[in-house]
Design a protein around this motif. Structure first.
Motif, PDB file in Angstrom:
ATOM      1  N   THR A  35     145.282 141.756  17.584  1.00 39.04           N
ATOM      2  CA  THR A  35     145.684 143.096  17.985  1.00 39.04           C
ATOM      3  C   THR A  35     144.499 144.053  17.944  1.00 39.04           C
ATOM      4  OG1 THR A  35     147.895 142.676  17.111  1.00 39.04           O
ATOM      5  CG2 THR A  35     147.304 144.967  17.528  1.00 39.04           C
ATOM      6  N   GLY A  36     143.639 143.862  16.973  1.00 37.89           N
ATOM      7  CA  GLY A  36     142.355 144.544  16.887  1.00 37.89           C
ATOM      8  C   GLY A  36     141.280 143.510  16.628  1.00 37.89           C
ATOM      9  N   ILE A  37     140.071 143.977  16.350  1.00 38.65           N
ATOM     10  CA  ILE A  37     139.004 143.080  15.918  1.00 38.65           C
ATOM     11  C   ILE A  37     138.385 143.668  14.657  1.00 38.65           C
ATOM     12  CG2 ILE A  37     136.743 142.088  16.460  1.00 38.65           C
ATOM     13  CD1 ILE A  37     137.519 141.972  19.356  1.00 38.65           C
ATOM     14  N   GLY A  38     138.348 142.863  13.625  1.00 39.36           N
ATOM     15  CA  GLY A  38     137.738 143.280  12.372  1.00 39.36           C
ATOM     16  C   GLY A  38     136.909 142.154  11.799  1.00 39.36           C
ATOM     17  N   GLY A  39     136.027 142.485  10.883  1.00 46.65           N
ATOM     18  CA  GLY A  39     135.171 141.474  10.277  1.00 46.65           C
ATOM     19  C   GLY A  39     134.933 141.747   8.811  1.00 46.65           C
ATOM     20  N   GLY A  40     134.843 140.677   8.051  1.00 47.27           N
ATOM     21  CA  GLY A  40     134.493 140.765   6.643  1.00 47.27           C
ATOM     22  C   GLY A  40     133.345 139.821   6.352  1.00 47.27           C
ATOM     23  N   ALA A  41     132.519 140.182   5.393  1.00 47.77           N
ATOM     24  CA  ALA A  41     131.390 139.334   5.016  1.00 47.77           C
ATOM     25  C   ALA A  41     131.405 139.114   3.512  1.00 47.77           C
ATOM     26  CB  ALA A  41     130.072 139.980   5.432  1.00 47.77           C
ATOM     27  N   PHE A  42     131.171 137.864   3.101  1.00 50.56           N
ATOM     28  CA  PHE A  42     130.984 137.540   1.691  1.00 50.56           C
ATOM     29  C   PHE A  42     129.573 137.001   1.518  1.00 50.56           C
ATOM     30  CE2 PHE A  42     135.130 138.583   0.596  1.00 50.56           C
ATOM     31  CZ  PHE A  42     135.259 138.499  -0.788  1.00 50.56           C
ATOM     32  N   ILE A  43     128.850 137.612   0.607  1.00 50.79           N
ATOM     33  CA  ILE A  43     127.471 137.233   0.320  1.00 50.79           C
ATOM     34  C   ILE A  43     127.376 136.903  -1.167  1.00 50.79           C
ATOM     35  CG2 ILE A  43     125.048 137.912   0.462  1.00 50.79           C
ATOM     36  CD1 ILE A  43     126.470 137.888   3.188  1.00 50.79           C
ATOM     37  N   ASN A  44     126.962 135.672  -1.477  1.00 46.37           N
ATOM     38  CA  ASN A  44     126.870 135.225  -2.870  1.00 46.37           C
ATOM     39  C   ASN A  44     128.167 135.489  -3.637  1.00 46.37           C
ATOM     40  OD1 ASN A  44     124.181 134.321  -2.568  1.00 46.37           O
ATOM     41  ND2 ASN A  44     123.420 136.405  -2.881  1.00 46.37           N
ATOM     42  N   GLY A  45     129.273 135.222  -2.981  1.00 51.01           N
ATOM     43  CA  GLY A  45     130.570 135.293  -3.641  1.00 51.01           C
ATOM     44  C   GLY A  45     131.182 136.664  -3.757  1.00 51.01           C
ATOM     45  N   GLU A  46     130.558 137.694  -3.171  1.00 53.70           N
ATOM     46  CA  GLU A  46     131.090 139.049  -3.272  1.00 53.70           C
ATOM     47  C   GLU A  46     131.221 139.660  -1.886  1.00 53.70           C
ATOM     48  OE1 GLU A  46     132.256 140.521  -5.943  1.00 53.70           O
ATOM     49  OE2 GLU A  46     131.725 138.793  -7.181  1.00 53.70           O
ATOM     50  N   PRO A  47     132.227 140.521  -1.687  1.00 52.83           N
ATOM     51  CA  PRO A  47     132.375 141.168  -0.383  1.00 52.83           C
ATOM     52  C   PRO A  47     131.257 142.165  -0.135  1.00 52.83           C
ATOM     53  CG  PRO A  47     133.913 142.118  -1.950  1.00 52.83           C
ATOM     54  CD  PRO A  47     133.276 140.943  -2.641  1.00 52.83           C
ATOM     55  N   LEU A  48     130.809 142.232   1.098  1.00 54.63           N
ATOM     56  CA  LEU A  48     129.783 143.193   1.478  1.00 54.63           C
ATOM     57  C   LEU A  48     130.425 144.569   1.609  1.00 54.63           C
ATOM     58  CD1 LEU A  48     126.870 143.797   2.437  1.00 54.63           C
ATOM     59  CD2 LEU A  48     127.657 143.274   4.760  1.00 54.63           C
ATOM     60  N   THR A  49     129.943 145.518   0.827  1.00 55.32           N
ATOM     61  CA  THR A  49     130.417 146.892   0.901  1.00 55.32           C
ATOM     62  C   THR A  49     129.233 147.829   0.747  1.00 55.32           C
ATOM     63  OG1 THR A  49     130.860 146.959  -1.486  1.00 55.32           O
ATOM     64  CG2 THR A  49     132.697 146.379  -0.052  1.00 55.32           C
ATOM     65  N   GLY A  50     129.415 149.053   1.174  1.00 58.74           N
ATOM     66  CA  GLY A  50     128.396 150.085   1.012  1.00 58.74           C
ATOM     67  C   GLY A  50     129.102 151.407   0.880  1.00 58.74           C
ATOM     68  N   ILE A  51     128.809 152.337   1.785  1.00 58.12           N
ATOM     69  CA  ILE A  51     129.538 153.600   1.775  1.00 58.12           C
ATOM     70  C   ILE A  51     131.010 153.367   2.100  1.00 58.12           C
ATOM     71  CG2 ILE A  51     129.092 154.158   4.203  1.00 58.12           C
ATOM     72  CD1 ILE A  51     128.672 157.070   3.280  1.00 58.12           C
ATOM     73  N   SER A  52     131.273 152.279   2.807  1.00 63.82           N
ATOM     74  CA  SER A  52     132.631 151.854   3.124  1.00 63.82           C
ATOM     75  C   SER A  52     132.588 150.341   3.332  1.00 63.82           C
ATOM     76  CB  SER A  52     133.146 152.579   4.372  1.00 63.82           C
ATOM     77  OG  SER A  52     134.472 152.216   4.667  1.00 63.82           O
ATOM     78  N   HIS A  53     133.663 149.786   3.857  1.00 66.72           N
ATOM     79  CA  HIS A  53     133.678 148.364   4.201  1.00 66.72           C
ATOM     80  C   HIS A  53     133.152 148.201   5.618  1.00 66.72           C
ATOM     81  CE1 HIS A  53     137.242 149.271   6.622  1.00 66.72           C
ATOM     82  NE2 HIS A  53     137.664 149.971   5.577  1.00 66.72           N
ATOM     83  N   PRO A  54     132.681 147.011   5.998  1.00 70.09           N
ATOM     84  CA  PRO A  54     132.217 146.799   7.370  1.00 70.09           C
ATOM     85  C   PRO A  54     133.335 147.031   8.384  1.00 70.09           C
ATOM     86  CG  PRO A  54     131.510 145.001   5.955  1.00 70.09           C
ATOM     87  CD  PRO A  54     132.493 145.805   5.157  1.00 70.09           C
ATOM     88  N   GLU A  55     132.953 147.546   9.532  1.00 71.08           N
ATOM     89  CA  GLU A  55     133.861 147.673  10.675  1.00 71.08           C
ATOM     90  C   GLU A  55     133.203 146.957  11.851  1.00 71.08           C
ATOM     91  OE1 GLU A  55     136.805 148.567  11.358  1.00 71.08           O
ATOM     92  OE2 GLU A  55     137.482 149.532   9.505  1.00 71.08           O
ATOM     93  N   MET A  56     133.238 145.647  11.826  1.00 71.48           N
ATOM     94  CA  MET A  56     132.461 144.833  12.754  1.00 71.48           C
ATOM     95  C   MET A  56     133.008 144.821  14.174  1.00 71.48           C
ATOM     96  SD  MET A  56     131.348 141.592  10.441  1.00 71.48           S
ATOM     97  CE  MET A  56     130.758 141.806   8.760  1.00 71.48           C
TER      98      MET A  56
END
Length: 286
Positions: free
Chosen positions: A130-151
């Motif tokens: 229905t949409g397109i989204g993406g998540g990333a895990f690096i060394n066992g942890e989710p990639l986050t910063g100011i927010s979560h990725p919106e790939m």
């Protein structure tokens, strides 16, 4: 027992499991308005003695624990869900730890822990539906910063034969606006699942998804990229994406064979709910 919610824009999948993540019961609830949807979710979970709950939600959401709106769905195109205190509603009702992340980060956690990426230290998980989204895990942890990725919301190069203007409410012709399920239907007037393998839709779709894989590869350098979601149920599509990606990359980087690098979910349609159960387990052990 552990509880989990895979909260999508179309439906909520809710499940309970034992500590080993064996699912005991699972239901699907249509996503309507928050009050109505939550009432049905509460009716389901009220039957069980829960130790923790994990929520993987459509977004955008607030994942910053220092924020006053942590646990909220924020600027979603689903207008009735904007500024909904999702995680807080379940903390208040059940008084147990509640893990909170995006639906795609939950699916990525499921795949890197139990699925196609379980022997790897990183992965990118993309859902195309229905949409397109993406998540990333690096060394066992989710990639986050100011927010979560919106790939799903970068602008890929337009396909030379594509005149469609895009359907994203916020960005028009971003990846989601050009390659989601509604974009395919908007372009051709036919739902993706009704199109034959030889339809030119798949040439255009593979173009956009290959450009997405190229961007994620060069920016994040994951061990693999997993494409899930309803559009990827077209089993011929993944190979088209690999072929176009191979041409785009032009042997610039040393990667595994493409049938090991650009792959489908090992957990199938259970990546999101299994990942949400893992969010519950993480919250319990935090």
């Amino acid at each position: 027992m552990l509880g989990a919610i895979e909260a999508g824009g179309t439906k909520f999948v809710c499940a309970v499991s034992d500590d080993e993540l064996n699912i005991i019961e699972k239901i699907s609830i249509p996503t309507t308005e928050p009050e109505e949807t939550f009432a049905q979710v509460f009716d389901f979970f009220d039957q069980f003695d829960l130790k923790a709950i994990g929520i993987g939600s459509f977004g955008p959401i607030d994942t910053n624990k220092e924020s006053s709106t942590y646990g909220y769905i924020t600027s979603t195109p689903k207008l009735k869900w904007q500024n909904t205190d999702f995680q807080g509603a379940f903390v208040r009702r059940y008084q147990v730890p509640v893990g909170w992340n995006t639906d795609v980060n939950a699916a990525a956690l499921g795949e890197v822990s139990l699925g196609a990426a379980r022997d790897k230290n990183s992965c990118v998980y993309i859902t195309v539906g229905t949409g397109i989204g993406g998540g990333a895990f690096i060394n066992g942890e989710p990639l986050t910063g100011i927010s979560h990725p919106e790939m799903g919301h970068f602008y890929p190069p337009k396909h030379a034969e594509d005149t469609y203007e895009g359907c994203c409410d916020f960005h028009g012709s971003c990846l989601e606006g050009l390659a989601s399920g509604p974009a395919i239907e908007g372009r051709f007037g036919i739902k993706a699942e009704e199109l034959g393998e030889d339809h030119k839709a798949w040439e255009i779709e593979a173009h956009y998804l290959a450009h997405a894989a190229m961007a994620y590869t060069t920016i994040l350098s994951p061990s693999c990229i997993i494409f899930g979601g309803g559009v990827m149920n077209q089993t011929h599509l993944i190979e088209k994406v690999r072929q176009k990606f191979d041409k785009l990359l032009n042997h610039y980087l040393q990667l595994p064979s493409l049938d090991e690098y650009i792959i489908l979910p090992g957990l199938g349609n259970e990546a999101g709910i299994k990942g949400s159960l893992l969010l519950a387990k993480r919250a319990l052990n935090a």
